[in-house]
Design an enzyme around this catalytic site. Structure first.
Site, PDB file in Angstrom:
ATOM      1  N   PHE A 162      -3.999   4.340  11.840  1.00 44.88           N
ATOM      2  CA  PHE A 162      -4.931   3.694  10.375  1.00 44.88           C
ATOM      3  C   PHE A 162      -4.278   4.505  10.543  1.00 44.88           C
ATOM      4  O   PHE A 162      -3.828   5.306   9.439  1.00 44.88           O
ATOM      5  CB  PHE A 162      -5.895   3.682  10.850  1.00 44.88           C
ATOM      6  CG  PHE A 162      -6.909   3.124  12.297  1.00 44.88           C
ATOM      7  CD1 PHE A 162      -6.772   1.447  12.289  1.00 44.88           C
ATOM      8  CD2 PHE A 162      -6.837   3.687  13.728  1.00 44.88           C
ATOM      9  CE1 PHE A 162      -7.222   0.799  13.504  1.00 44.88           C
ATOM     10  CE2 PHE A 162      -6.991   2.981  14.552  1.00 44.88           C
ATOM     11  CZ  PHE A 162      -7.619   1.481  14.215  1.00 44.88           C
ATOM     12  N   GLU A 163      -3.441   3.030   9.198  1.00 45.02           N
ATOM     13  CA  GLU A 163      -2.799   3.133   7.353  1.00 45.02           C
ATOM     14  C   GLU A 163      -3.571   4.123   6.338  1.00 45.02           C
ATOM     15  O   GLU A 163      -2.986   5.107   5.862  1.00 45.02           O
ATOM     16  CB  GLU A 163      -2.669   2.005   6.816  1.00 45.02           C
ATOM     17  CG  GLU A 163      -3.868   1.557   5.996  1.00 45.02           C
ATOM     18  CD  GLU A 163      -3.430  -0.128   5.220  1.00 45.02           C
ATOM     19  OE1 GLU A 163      -2.971  -0.039   4.839  1.00 45.02           O
ATOM     20  OE2 GLU A 163      -3.455  -1.445   5.943  1.00 45.02           O
ATOM     21  N   ALA A 164      -5.001   4.552   6.536  1.00 49.76           N
ATOM     22  CA  ALA A 164      -5.418   5.432   5.612  1.00 49.76           C
ATOM     23  C   ALA A 164      -5.599   6.535   6.538  1.00 49.76           C
ATOM     24  O   ALA A 164      -6.373   7.525   5.460  1.00 49.76           O
ATOM     25  CB  ALA A 164      -7.140   4.749   5.610  1.00 49.76           C
ATOM     26  N   GLY A 165      -5.059   6.934   7.796  1.00 47.90           N
ATOM     27  CA  GLY A 165      -4.990   8.781   8.002  1.00 47.90           C
ATOM     28  C   GLY A 165      -5.632   8.206   9.610  1.00 47.90           C
ATOM     29  O   GLY A 165      -5.291  10.204   8.820  1.00 47.90           O
ATOM     30  N   ASN A 215       0.636  -0.933   0.170  1.00 39.04           N
ATOM     31  CA  ASN A 215       0.043  -0.212   0.217  1.00 39.04           C
ATOM     32  C   ASN A 215       0.802   1.339   0.680  1.00 39.04           C
ATOM     33  O   ASN A 215       0.330   2.365  -0.563  1.00 39.04           O
ATOM     34  CB  ASN A 215      -0.956  -0.378   1.121  1.00 39.04           C
ATOM     35  CG  ASN A 215      -2.104  -0.222   1.144  1.00 39.04           C
ATOM     36  OD1 ASN A 215      -2.694  -0.815  -0.045  1.00 39.04           O
ATOM     37  ND2 ASN A 215      -2.837  -0.812   2.241  1.00 39.04           N
TER      38      ASN A 215
END
Lengths: 326, 260, 326, 260
Positions: B52-55, A130
């Site tokens: 969390f990687e989405a932000g 990702n």
């Protein structure tokens, strides 16, 4: 380590500069109707980038229309992609994809019939993480043909990627250079947009700002239109500026059945029905026919799945208004 | 042994939750990792910084997220940002722990979540790395949770999706990965394992109550380092179970699942 | 092209990772009084990075206090720097600097006595462009030891920099690799901050987000304190997150005589007095003595220059309330 | 010639303002460039996209900015962003024009704004590149405004701060600069110059009213390319002057200064 993955979505940065030079920087009315936006902007050979992440803020309405019009997109980045890239697979022309995560709705499970596309060898996969895909978009967004990163090194993910190792001239350390990714078309669902394409996203941004900068054509779908004063009065509202955008489509609930942060939660029941249908080709074909092909528009699809009452429930769940159970 | 008053998933979550010192930062996804971090935050590490990687950065996490960018991952967060920003926070060395799973794992802690079979013609296609490779490359310590079977714990892994110690001592550094990083602990339904500092190979640390060393050995497809003094994993405490069941996962989204 | 500039502010990225690992990630009360923040955090050997740009949003109060305490900062990035870096020069211990733009108040003129520091050969200059310095901060912010860029190539700016040429492994094109810049200390003036260091900046961000990520120690000075709920209720308000920050100092009007966007305009009359004083050593010494050394605090300095009445005028000018002439 | 009804600065601004096609994007700083772009926006190119390096994008510019990040550069802007974002917009090829000045300029359009004398022991230290080098590297076309004298127009420039065509044909491309970019026009108090496509050398395009070709030659320290048909620069029109004086720069911040 030599890498053996196919290099997809890359262009020479000077060629892309020439392309971006020709994009209009005028404040022009870019409002389109959904069917027109799909028919005018999506081309069969396109590399498509999809905004949002997982079950959140994906441009579902646009993608359903792509299926309806049977547009055969050539490739796609599976970038923590769930329902979105599943949909793009349906029209069935993809031969190669960039993949960091796909064909699974995270903890909910994996759509079996779509996994078969990969397991029967029909799709060639270039592997990424990702981070690597986010940085590939960022390289393009920065006007660079590559970015050095410290991921993927030493693994088969590196080996099956199309990255290349380089040495930092200052530290002498090994880095992985990931190539810029310039999608032909990007579709991003936002909270508010004006007629020129200025767009505001609330909550996590995922990679959408960089995707909008990296893509050749950018389509914004929006929950609602706002006046340009909304941006001029607070220029920090502009997540994506107008000069990157080619078309703006107003589609309330356009992310359903995915979540639109601060607006409505994902419809977990729909996704369970989707996964169950994806257990066999027959049930899946029927499901897609009913939910996409036979729906005259996106609102018929929503109606079919509980309509405005369901949206209200999902809004209450999102806003925590009635003791949400999620 | 008494009849167990907890299930394997609860034990794994509790064992993981005790790892975190107060004030550390952790990259997590959904599922077990998130439950463990939430439990840790409520009991042991009130100042844990969750990302969390989405932000989503430092949310209050009212309940278990289902998707890595969903509303729980940004509820009352202190920042909502982007994938690259979250990954760069890892790359800068600001993230102490990450928390991963995988379909296969070898004795150096390398993980496969890509394929079973050959890459060109896979027997099973899994989702792929997601953010796992980035986290395991750049966070200081990787914690792995997995069901324990000799099929999963094997040195014949079909694909290294995510780096452990690669081929052993110094291999990470030679590959270019940041210095001083790597797998730290593995928590399964049978045992807790760690890694030998010299050989970088997986070593048994403790077996869960009711599990023998032999059970672990039989279910591991490679030779585990086992020293003389193998302890028993501390079973879940009353406090831990109460908070886990009532506050962290009241709808049994995670603890209601099987560990395998 | 080989470059001959001195490499300043660079560190090995793995060494910096070790440093950042040790920074506290706890939500702790970081509020400090101005004199304490300067005495505790500014060290004599420091490389200092200063937030803001030109005559806008510079941390004047902090810098005046640095002068008062006669802290001899070792070096500094002159990054479209005006009054801010002029101040840092005053304590006179700098031997080397990174410079993209300095010792000039843009169109208003150049402080002659400070230009002399450079013209008498006392300061060694490594040259950069504004973009290059912004990207050097960004490299550090991304956790990289360098970033490829397409600026400075072929010029003496390149030659007198400490950058190095590299080849893109995909395009074969020549890029300039700029080295990461890790300042020892960064001082950034913001609109709002909470006790933990979460900070909100309105208007142009310059390079302040990247500077905050790149620096070893980060001091926030703020127009006003706010409750943490201000950030939790809208996480997009967080321009700089708490875990980067070491100290928070509340200083209303802390950017005066520079502009604080949406708050007060720069005091052009002050800057004209400053430039006039800088025509000779004697007048300049007197000016600095009166405006800095002899002021017991920053508010005495403001009082000396028109006090709250002048601030009101500048606020009216900023907000356009009374037919501003600027 | 009649008595002039305009000054040199006004002429330069008007000549520059006519360059921009509607819908182009321009990186500008303060001073003459900004005045020219504002005039162009009001008369010729209502859709011009103006950006400032501190991060102000598409402001309405109610009046002349004094600092590149001041309130005018973000007044009713469509975005307020960062230096790197603005520079990357240039680097991506989205910026048609940039607009620069300099202390010295050579026949290839290279600019010096760093030092007079040697770098280690300069006679005069100027501010340095600022954003000029970035703009001139990446914007498609560079426009230069400068007073005209043989001291300033010289091939013995002490330092190339900002790239023109460097050492001539293909030198920019060989240095690694983006293809197809470079100096486009130079506007001085005497004349307008452009660059020969083959030689990349400065060529005279037009002389201002009341100025002879010989005046230009005498004030240029290198050989200018001069073809047979040198036109006269169109003097400022009534409309241009009216808008420049009444709307763009009513306080004569720029037009009240001398051109030299």
């Amino acid at each position: 380590m030599d890498t053996i993955g196919e290099l997809l979505g890359y262009e020479d940065p000077d060629k892309m500069r020439g392309f971006f030079r020709k994009k209009s920087k005028k404040l022009e009315n870019k409002i389109k109707k959904l069917p027109d936006a799909v028919s005018e902007f999506v081309a069969e050979s396109d590399y498509m980038a999809i905004g949002g992440f997982g079950l959140v803020r994906i441009p579902t309405a646009f993608l359903h229309e792509v299926i309806k019009q049977q547009k055969k997109v050539a490739t796609c980045a599976f970038f923590t992609s769930n329902y979105d890239t599943d949909l793009v697979l349906i029209n069935g022309m993809m031969k190669s994809v960039d993949m960091s995560y796909g064909i699974a709705l995270e903890a909910l499970g994996s759509p079996k019939v779509l996994r078969k596309y990969f397991e029967n060898g029909g799709i060639k996969v270039t592997e990424w993480s990702n981070g690597a895909l986010a940085w590939r978009y960022k390289a393009a967004a920065m006007g660079l043909s590559f970015l050095p990163v410290r991921s993927m090194l030493g693994t088969d993910t590196e080996r099956y990627s199309a990255a290349k190792e380089i040495i930092c001239p200052f530290s002498g350390k090994k880095y992985l250079a990931v190539p810029a990714l310039y999608p032909d078309i990007a579709v991003i669902h936002v909270h508010e947009a004006d007629m020129y394409g200025n767009a505001h996203i609330k909550g996590v941004l995922v990679a959408d700002v960089d995707i909008a900068k990296a893509a050749k054509k950018v389509i914004i779908t929006t929950e609602r239109m706002v006046d340009t004063e909304y941006f001029r009065n607070n220029p920090q509202n502009t997540t994506i500026p107008f000069y990157l955008v080619d078309a703006v489509v107003e589609i309330p609930y356009g992310s359903y059945p995915a979540e639109m942060p601060y607006e409505y939660l994902f419809d977990i029941d729909y996704f369970k029905r989707f996964l169950q249908a994806a257990e066999s080709d027959e049930t899946f074909d029927r499901f897609i026919k009913e939910n996409i092909y036979e729906c005259k528009d996106f609102y018929e699809f929503i109606s079919l799945n509980g309509g405005v009452e369901r949206i209200k429930e999902l809004r209450n769940l999102e806003l925590g208004l009635k003791g949400s159970s999620l | 042994m008494n009849e167990k008053y907890y299930n394997e998933m609860e034990l794994m979550i509790c064992a993981a939750a005790r790892i975190f010192e107060d004030g550390v930062s952790v990259s997590v996804g959904t599922g077990v990792p998130c439950a463990a971090v939430m439990l840790s935050q409520k009991l042991y590490a009130p100042n844990i910084l969750i990302l969390f990687e989405a932000g989503g950065i430092a949310p209050l996490l009212p309940s278990m997220p289902i998707s890595v960018g969903d509303k729980n991952t940004m509820y009352k967060a202190l920042q909502t940002t982007s994938v690259s920003d979250a990954m760069e926070m890892n790359q800068r060395g600001l993230v102490d722990y990450c928390f991963l799973g995988g379909a296969q794992i070898d004795m150096y802690g390398n993980l496969n979540s890509t394929i079973i079979g050959s890459h060109d013609n896979p027997k099973v296609r899994f989702p792929g790395s997601g953010g796992a490779n980035d986290f395991a490359s750049s966070a200081w310590r990787t914690i792995i949770v997995s069901p324990h079977s000799s099929r999963r714990f094997t040195n014949n892994i079909d694909f290294i999706t995510t780096p452990g110690y690669l081929k052993g001592p110094n291999a990470r550094e030679e590959a270019g990965l940041p210095q001083g990083t790597g797998p730290y602990k593995i928590i399964t339904n049978l045992a807790v394992m760690n890694f030998d500092n010299d050989e970088r190979r997986m070593a048994l640390e403790s077996v869960h109550p009711g599990v023998s060393i032999d059970d672990v050995v039989k279910n591991t497809g490679f030779e585990l380092l086992i020293d003389e003094h193998i302890k028993q994993t501390e079973p879940p405490g009353e406090d831990e179970l109460k908070i886990l069941r009532n506050e962290v996962d009241p709808y049994r989204v995670v603890i209601g699942k099987k560990a395998q």
